[in-house]
Design a protein around this motif. Structure first.
Motif, PDB file in Angstrom:
ATOM      1  N   GLY A   1      16.252  46.023  16.613  1.00 43.76           N
ATOM      2  CA  GLY A   1      16.688  46.739  15.428  1.00 43.76           C
ATOM      3  C   GLY A   1      17.455  45.890  14.433  1.00 43.76           C
ATOM      4  O   GLY A   1      17.628  46.288  13.287  1.00 43.76           O
ATOM      5  N   LEU A   2      17.916  44.725  14.853  1.00 43.78           N
ATOM      6  CA  LEU A   2      18.635  43.824  13.950  1.00 43.78           C
ATOM      7  C   LEU A   2      17.609  42.900  13.289  1.00 43.78           C
ATOM      8  O   LEU A   2      17.552  41.698  13.551  1.00 43.78           O
ATOM      9  N   ASN A   3      16.781  43.479  12.435  1.00 42.42           N
ATOM     10  CA  ASN A   3      15.597  42.796  11.920  1.00 42.42           C
ATOM     11  C   ASN A   3      15.897  41.605  11.024  1.00 42.42           C
ATOM     12  O   ASN A   3      15.173  40.613  11.059  1.00 42.42           O
ATOM     13  N   ILE A   4      16.937  41.677  10.221  1.00 41.79           N
ATOM     14  CA  ILE A   4      17.272  40.550   9.347  1.00 41.79           C
ATOM     15  C   ILE A   4      17.703  39.358  10.190  1.00 41.79           C
ATOM     16  O   ILE A   4      17.270  38.229   9.953  1.00 41.79           O
ATOM     17  N   ALA A   5      18.541  39.589  11.188  1.00 39.80           N
ATOM     18  CA  ALA A   5      18.968  38.511  12.078  1.00 39.80           C
ATOM     19  C   ALA A   5      17.778  37.962  12.848  1.00 39.80           C
ATOM     20  O   ALA A   5      17.616  36.744  12.981  1.00 39.80           O
ATOM     21  N   ARG A   6      16.921  38.849  13.341  1.00 38.33           N
ATOM     22  CA  ARG A   6      15.749  38.397  14.089  1.00 38.33           C
ATOM     23  C   ARG A   6      14.870  37.496  13.221  1.00 38.33           C
ATOM     24  O   ARG A   6      14.375  36.470  13.687  1.00 38.33           O
ATOM     25  N   HIS A   7      14.684  37.867  11.981  1.00 37.81           N
ATOM     26  CA  HIS A   7      13.881  37.045  11.064  1.00 37.81           C
ATOM     27  C   HIS A   7      14.470  35.635  10.961  1.00 37.81           C
ATOM     28  O   HIS A   7      13.740  34.641  10.995  1.00 37.81           O
ATOM     29  N   LEU A   8      15.796  35.553  10.851  1.00 37.97           N
ATOM     30  CA  LEU A   8      16.454  34.249  10.753  1.00 37.97           C
ATOM     31  C   LEU A   8      16.293  33.460  12.054  1.00 37.97           C
ATOM     32  O   LEU A   8      15.984  32.262  12.028  1.00 37.97           O
ATOM     33  N   TYR A   9      16.478  34.117  13.192  1.00 37.29           N
ATOM     34  CA  TYR A   9      16.287  33.431  14.476  1.00 37.29           C
ATOM     35  C   TYR A   9      14.872  32.877  14.583  1.00 37.29           C
ATOM     36  O   TYR A   9      14.667  31.725  14.974  1.00 37.29           O
ATOM     37  N   GLU A  10      13.902  33.696  14.246  1.00 36.85           N
ATOM     38  CA  GLU A  10      12.506  33.259  14.351  1.00 36.85           C
ATOM     39  C   GLU A  10      12.192  32.153  13.349  1.00 36.85           C
ATOM     40  O   GLU A  10      11.418  31.245  13.644  1.00 36.85           O
ATOM     41  N   LYS A  11      12.817  32.178  12.190  1.00 34.59           N
ATOM     42  CA  LYS A  11      12.653  31.109  11.204  1.00 34.59           C
ATOM     43  C   LYS A  11      13.077  29.767  11.792  1.00 34.59           C
ATOM     44  O   LYS A  11      12.477  28.730  11.500  1.00 34.59           O
ATOM     45  N   PHE A  12      14.095  29.784  12.631  1.00 32.55           N
ATOM     46  CA  PHE A  12      14.591  28.561  13.253  1.00 32.55           C
ATOM     47  C   PHE A  12      13.887  28.241  14.569  1.00 32.55           C
ATOM     48  O   PHE A  12      14.262  27.300  15.250  1.00 32.55           O
ATOM     49  N   GLY A  13      12.890  29.033  14.939  1.00 29.61           N
ATOM     50  CA  GLY A  13      12.066  28.719  16.098  1.00 29.61           C
ATOM     51  C   GLY A  13      12.388  29.473  17.370  1.00 29.61           C
ATOM     52  O   GLY A  13      11.760  29.229  18.405  1.00 29.61           O
ATOM     53  N   PHE A  14      13.354  30.378  17.346  1.00 28.74           N
ATOM     54  CA  PHE A  14      13.671  31.164  18.535  1.00 28.74           C
ATOM     55  C   PHE A  14      12.515  32.104  18.849  1.00 28.74           C
ATOM     56  O   PHE A  14      11.891  32.655  17.944  1.00 28.74           O
ATOM     57  N   LYS A  15      12.259  32.285  20.137  1.00 22.81           N
ATOM     58  CA  LYS A  15      11.200  33.181  20.610  1.00 22.81           C
ATOM     59  C   LYS A  15      11.812  34.231  21.521  1.00 22.81           C
ATOM     60  O   LYS A  15      12.715  33.933  22.312  1.00 22.81           O
ATOM     61  N   LEU A  16      11.294  35.447  21.425  1.00 22.07           N
ATOM     62  CA  LEU A  16      11.734  36.515  22.310  1.00 22.07           C
ATOM     63  C   LEU A  16      11.319  36.182  23.729  1.00 22.07           C
ATOM     64  O   LEU A  16      10.140  35.991  24.011  1.00 22.07           O
ATOM     65  N   ALA A  17      12.292  36.071  24.634  1.00 21.67           N
ATOM     66  CA  ALA A  17      12.016  35.702  26.033  1.00 21.67           C
ATOM     67  C   ALA A  17      11.929  36.930  26.932  1.00 21.67           C
ATOM     68  O   ALA A  17      11.138  36.950  27.870  1.00 21.67           O
ATOM     69  N   ASN A  18      12.764  37.927  26.686  1.00 26.46           N
ATOM     70  CA  ASN A  18      12.674  39.179  27.436  1.00 26.46           C
ATOM     71  C   ASN A  18      13.402  40.286  26.695  1.00 26.46           C
ATOM     72  O   ASN A  18      14.212  40.040  25.818  1.00 26.46           O
ATOM     73  N   GLN A  19      13.070  41.510  27.114  1.00 28.40           N
ATOM     74  CA  GLN A  19      13.633  42.700  26.488  1.00 28.40           C
ATOM     75  C   GLN A  19      13.688  43.805  27.528  1.00 28.40           C
ATOM     76  O   GLN A  19      12.721  44.010  28.270  1.00 28.40           O
ATOM     77  N   SER A  20      14.825  44.499  27.584  1.00 27.39           N
ATOM     78  CA  SER A  20      14.966  45.616  28.514  1.00 27.39           C
ATOM     79  C   SER A  20      16.118  46.510  28.053  1.00 27.39           C
ATOM     80  O   SER A  20      16.998  46.081  27.328  1.00 27.39           O
ATOM     81  N   GLU A  21      16.071  47.766  28.506  1.00 23.58           N
ATOM     82  CA  GLU A  21      17.154  48.696  28.198  1.00 23.58           C
ATOM     83  C   GLU A  21      18.422  48.242  28.931  1.00 23.58           C
ATOM     84  O   GLU A  21      18.359  47.822  30.081  1.00 23.58           O
ATOM     85  N   GLY A  22      19.539  48.339  28.249  1.00 29.02           N
ATOM     86  CA  GLY A  22      20.796  47.948  28.871  1.00 29.02           C
ATOM     87  C   GLY A  22      21.977  48.485  28.101  1.00 29.02           C
ATOM     88  O   GLY A  22      21.833  49.037  27.007  1.00 29.02           O
ATOM     89  N   GLU A  23      23.165  48.311  28.697  1.00 31.18           N
ATOM     90  CA  GLU A  23      24.393  48.808  28.091  1.00 31.18           C
ATOM     91  C   GLU A  23      25.502  47.769  28.100  1.00 31.18           C
ATOM     92  O   GLU A  23      26.677  48.112  28.174  1.00 31.18           O
ATOM     93  N   GLN A  24      25.153  46.483  27.987  1.00 36.44           N
ATOM     94  CA  GLN A  24      26.183  45.451  28.056  1.00 36.44           C
ATOM     95  C   GLN A  24      27.182  45.521  26.906  1.00 36.44           C
ATOM     96  O   GLN A  24      28.266  44.960  26.989  1.00 36.44           O
ATOM     97  N   TRP A  25      26.843  46.234  25.825  1.00 34.88           N
ATOM     98  CA  TRP A  25      27.757  46.377  24.696  1.00 34.88           C
ATOM     99  C   TRP A  25      28.401  47.763  24.657  1.00 34.88           C
ATOM    100  O   TRP A  25      29.023  48.138  23.674  1.00 34.88           O
ATOM    101  N   GLY A  26      28.210  48.537  25.696  1.00 40.42           N
ATOM    102  CA  GLY A  26      28.844  49.846  25.776  1.00 40.42           C
ATOM    103  C   GLY A  26      28.000  50.985  25.229  1.00 40.42           C
ATOM    104  O   GLY A  26      28.414  52.137  25.296  1.00 40.42           O
ATOM    105  N   VAL A  27      26.858  50.680  24.685  1.00 41.99           N
ATOM    106  CA  VAL A  27      25.926  51.669  24.141  1.00 41.99           C
ATOM    107  C   VAL A  27      24.531  51.280  24.622  1.00 41.99           C
ATOM    108  O   VAL A  27      24.195  50.097  24.664  1.00 41.99           O
ATOM    109  N   LYS A  28      23.729  52.254  24.974  1.00 43.85           N
ATOM    110  CA  LYS A  28      22.368  51.955  25.438  1.00 43.85           C
ATOM    111  C   LYS A  28      21.513  51.477  24.267  1.00 43.85           C
ATOM    112  O   LYS A  28      21.383  52.171  23.257  1.00 43.85           O
ATOM    113  N   VAL A  29      20.971  50.269  24.416  1.00 45.86           N
ATOM    114  CA  VAL A  29      20.087  49.675  23.419  1.00 45.86           C
ATOM    115  C   VAL A  29      18.983  48.912  24.137  1.00 45.86           C
ATOM    116  O   VAL A  29      19.052  48.683  25.342  1.00 45.86           O
TER     117      VAL A  29
END
Length: 165
Positions: free
Chosen positions: A127-155
């Motif tokens: 959901g943080l699409n602007i940041a994701r665009h910047l990460y991908e511009k610099f070559g970062f690749k999505l390595a994994n994705q899963s539901e979690g609550e490490q920030w205190g809210v389910k995302v």
């Protein structure tokens, strides 16, 4: 926002201001609460207490003596398989869209290459699409994705990885 500078390393007020930027943004846009704010403050304080400019990168964007953004490379495991950890990347709303995030990312990636880090990773969420665009511009690749609550809210938590070598 033409009159900004980028400072390197610790200077008074960084813990409070970086925490405030995170807490206000993520509360307003994602409903994060006191758990998240405390997590940022505690982990950032712990990092500052062990900050080593030979392995860690620490930049703040400043306008009129006020911190308007930050990006930190936590290099404690930079030479390990896990790699360096990109953390606490945030810009105030007024600083967004002026190239400041790009400038911070360029400095951070130069630092990682200069330190011969093979891998840089970061944790974020969907959901943080602007940041994701910047990460991908610099070559970062999505390595994994899963539901979690490490920030205190389910995302839908994400890990992005950049291989530098």
């Amino acid at each position: 926002m033409e009159n900004y500078t980028i400072k390197t390393g610790y200077h008074p007020g960084v813990i409070g201001r970086i925490t405030e930027l995170h807490a206000t943004y993520y509360h307003k846009h994602w409903g994060f609460g006191h758990f998240f704010e405390a997590k940022v403050a505690i982990e950032l304080s712990s990092f500052i207490n062990r900050f080593d400019d030979k392995q860690d990168g620490f930049w703040t964007a400043v306008n009129n003596d006020k911190i308007i953004g930050s990006l930190i490379i936590d290099g404690i495991k930079g030479k390990d398989v896990e790699g360096a950890h990109l953390r606490w990347f945030i810009l105030s709303q007024s600083a967004q869209g002026h190239g400041i995030g790009n400038d911070l990312m360029e400095m951070a990636m130069k630092f990682c290459r200069w330190n011969n880090y093979k891998t840089v990773y970061l944790h974020t969420f969907e959901g943080l699409n602007i940041a994701r665009h910047l990460y991908e511009k610099f070559g970062f690749k999505l390595a994994n994705q899963s539901e979690g609550e490490q920030w205190g809210v389910k995302v839908s938590e994400q890990k992005f990885v950049l291989n530098l070598q």
